[in-house]
Design an enzyme around this catalytic site. Sequence first.
Site, PDB file in Angstrom:
ATOM      1  N   SER A 571      -8.679  38.762  -0.338  1.00  0.00           N
ATOM      2  CA  SER A 571      -9.511  39.133  -1.162  1.00  0.00           C
ATOM      3  C   SER A 571      -9.515  40.591  -0.677  1.00  0.00           C
ATOM      4  CB  SER A 571     -10.266  38.742  -2.423  1.00  0.00           C
ATOM      5  OG  SER A 571      -9.942  39.097  -3.804  1.00  0.00           O
ATOM      6  N   ASP A 657      -0.507  37.235  -8.684  1.00  0.00           N
ATOM      7  CA  ASP A 657      -2.627  37.639  -9.157  1.00  0.00           C
ATOM      8  C   ASP A 657      -2.439  38.944  -9.719  1.00  0.00           C
ATOM      9  OD1 ASP A 657      -4.565  38.239  -8.161  1.00  0.00           O
ATOM     10  OD2 ASP A 657      -3.927  37.725  -5.951  1.00  0.00           O
ATOM     11  N   HIS A 689      -4.343  34.611  -8.079  1.00  0.00           N
ATOM     12  CA  HIS A 689      -5.511  34.673  -7.417  1.00  0.00           C
ATOM     13  C   HIS A 689      -6.459  33.964  -6.444  1.00  0.00           C
ATOM     14  CE1 HIS A 689      -7.792  38.323  -5.254  1.00  0.00           C
ATOM     15  NE2 HIS A 689      -9.410  37.321  -5.196  1.00  0.00           N
TER      16      HIS A 689
END
Length: 717
Positions: A571, A657, A689
């Site tokens: 991320s 995501d 995600h």
Amino acid sequence: MTDSPSGTPTSTAAAPATAPAATPPDAKRVPAPRTHHGDTVIDDYEWLRAKEDPEVVAYLEAENAFTQSELAHLEGLRVRIFDEIKSRVQETDLSVPTREGSWWYYSRTEEGKQYATSCRAPIDGPDDWTPPRIEPGVPVDGEQIVLDANVEAEGHDFFSLGSFDVSADGGLLAYAVDTVGDERYTLRFRDLATGEDRPETVPNTSPGATLSPDGRYVFYTTVDDAWRPDTVWRYELGTSAESAVKVFTEPDERYWVGFGLTRSRKYFEIELGSKITSEVLLLDASDPTGEFEVVWPRREGVEYEVSHTVVDGEDRLYVLHNDGAEGFEVVSVAVADPRGERDVVIPHREGTRLEGVSTFRDHTAVSFRRDGLARVAMLGPDGLDEIDFDEPLFTAGVGSNPEWEQPTLRLTFGSLVTPASVFDYVVADDMLRLLKRQPVLGGYDPTDYEQRRVWATASDGARIPISLVARREQFDRPSSARPAPLLLYGYGSYEISIDPSFSAARLSLLDRGVTFAIAHVRGGGELGRAWYDNGKMLTKRNTFTDFIAAAEHLIESGYTEPSRLVAEGGSAGGLLMGAVANLAPATFAGILANVPFVDPLTSILDPELPLTVIEWDEWGNPLADPEVYAYMKSYSPYENVTEQAYPKILAVTSINDTRVLYVEPAKWTARLRDVGAPVLLKTEMSAGHGGVSGRYSAWKERAFELAWILDVLNETD
């Protein structure tokens, strides 16, 4: 050939996924100009953003096929690692029961099943605060299944539970599920006396629905077009979903909206927060249709949260805030007049970051951070009394404690060598009672491993903590021995701390002689608010140079060498990975980037994209500020791919995501391939995600990643 949306035949970007992938896919180039502040950028791969375009899907599938082909030689190793992970886990297991109302709540996992089953058993009486010992395979008197996620997940490739709240009388369950991965949940209600779902459903909710104490209403939030939770609704059970009443909407796109109930169940809370400012509204829970009142009006840069307590019969709030206190302080105010006199309960302390306050009828616990470690203390008459844990590195936190009157405090604890542990702290006796330590099968002995903390020095003199763990013999090797292979993990954003915690899967690396390390870089929260502030906005480059300094320190200290060093982050940590790949490619043999935020400038320039506006407090607003634009462009991984020798790179993403769109790693890997980088892209075609759902699927995914890491390190069996 395939049809474009207009119906005109076009050539596909790559061979179909079913064809052998002997060469990497060659993404077509469609120049798309973008101009801001007098600067024009030509983006050849922005066309990959068209998620529904068959040509884009074909390209992603071709990338998957190429990755599968390139890593086919690791299949045996992947299977072995998956089997190792599986063999260490007690697959049929139970969580430690938590008391709420007249029941003990816990979850069961069963061998062969992907998801947990939520259960409950009745308490013995009002004074029963000792959780029952529940053994796998042993029937529990009076056990009731509340929700079997395996049943709910049947027929779906993806499953996520977003809300789980039981009414005060124990008769009703509100739960919400997402079967796509886009974090939009359908809210349902179950009669726990019959085990049957009621006919009402509410679609497109955010996680975290809350039932009113009387069980008549449920409060939930929904998101706007940018996937920002922005509206609170009150729904009366037994009516149509369309009759839900809008309670509150936050128009400022920088703020997320949350909803909750104080532990005392006396007040509803609406919690509003941007990256740097917060506001709380309260409502007496006995009047669910009443009007919410603001505690402290928002002030730019002031963050606060509240906990209800009772002092000498008066309802008061403990307010944790940073108004003039960088490390935060706690003050007490009257509920009836929260903007009146403030009594300081816990003053700001240099070197300490207060992170949370948990109030109960008869005691108060405080979560805080000192020396980079998460700790817990009880609030006593003379200040904070820390609960001691005898390890050099650890993470301790307040666990699930739903009951206002409980005489104990549920705690969680773990370290790089100690598996996740659950304690009850008996307040009256100042005593810790270990309830469970997660079993690690196969003869795991923590004394075979060692954890330690070392410090690197950044270019500006800042000292960067690094946490390490390895088999003890790795640290005892003579200085003349070849440095060990090492995996260095980093994140460094949003004041999120990457704390030293245990991983059963990680043992597959450690037992093959790999050292694992965490670089606690600026932008995280490990060393307090200043540590975070010096790794965001126009100081974001510190995050990247800190990580490189950590890697160089480990190399110079003999822990590893560049040919035996792999970096990993996900991320916002994937942004870190992309940045260090550009800045110091020769330092690493490989880089693993999970759902990586590698095209930040494009994303943050577009306020129509999910979650962009709220991110401006973290990264700056390049749309309005040319200095921010130039600074972000200077470090954006996608913008700064150059002709140089890159390490091996594996990027993993998910097509659904909503936080870091798949298009970012897709564009990044295409551009890396343009300059000859040895890069692979793997896209989960039915996940969000958090990646795949289900524990076995997650283990297989981690086995895939660990096999790649070991291959890069030349440590395959």
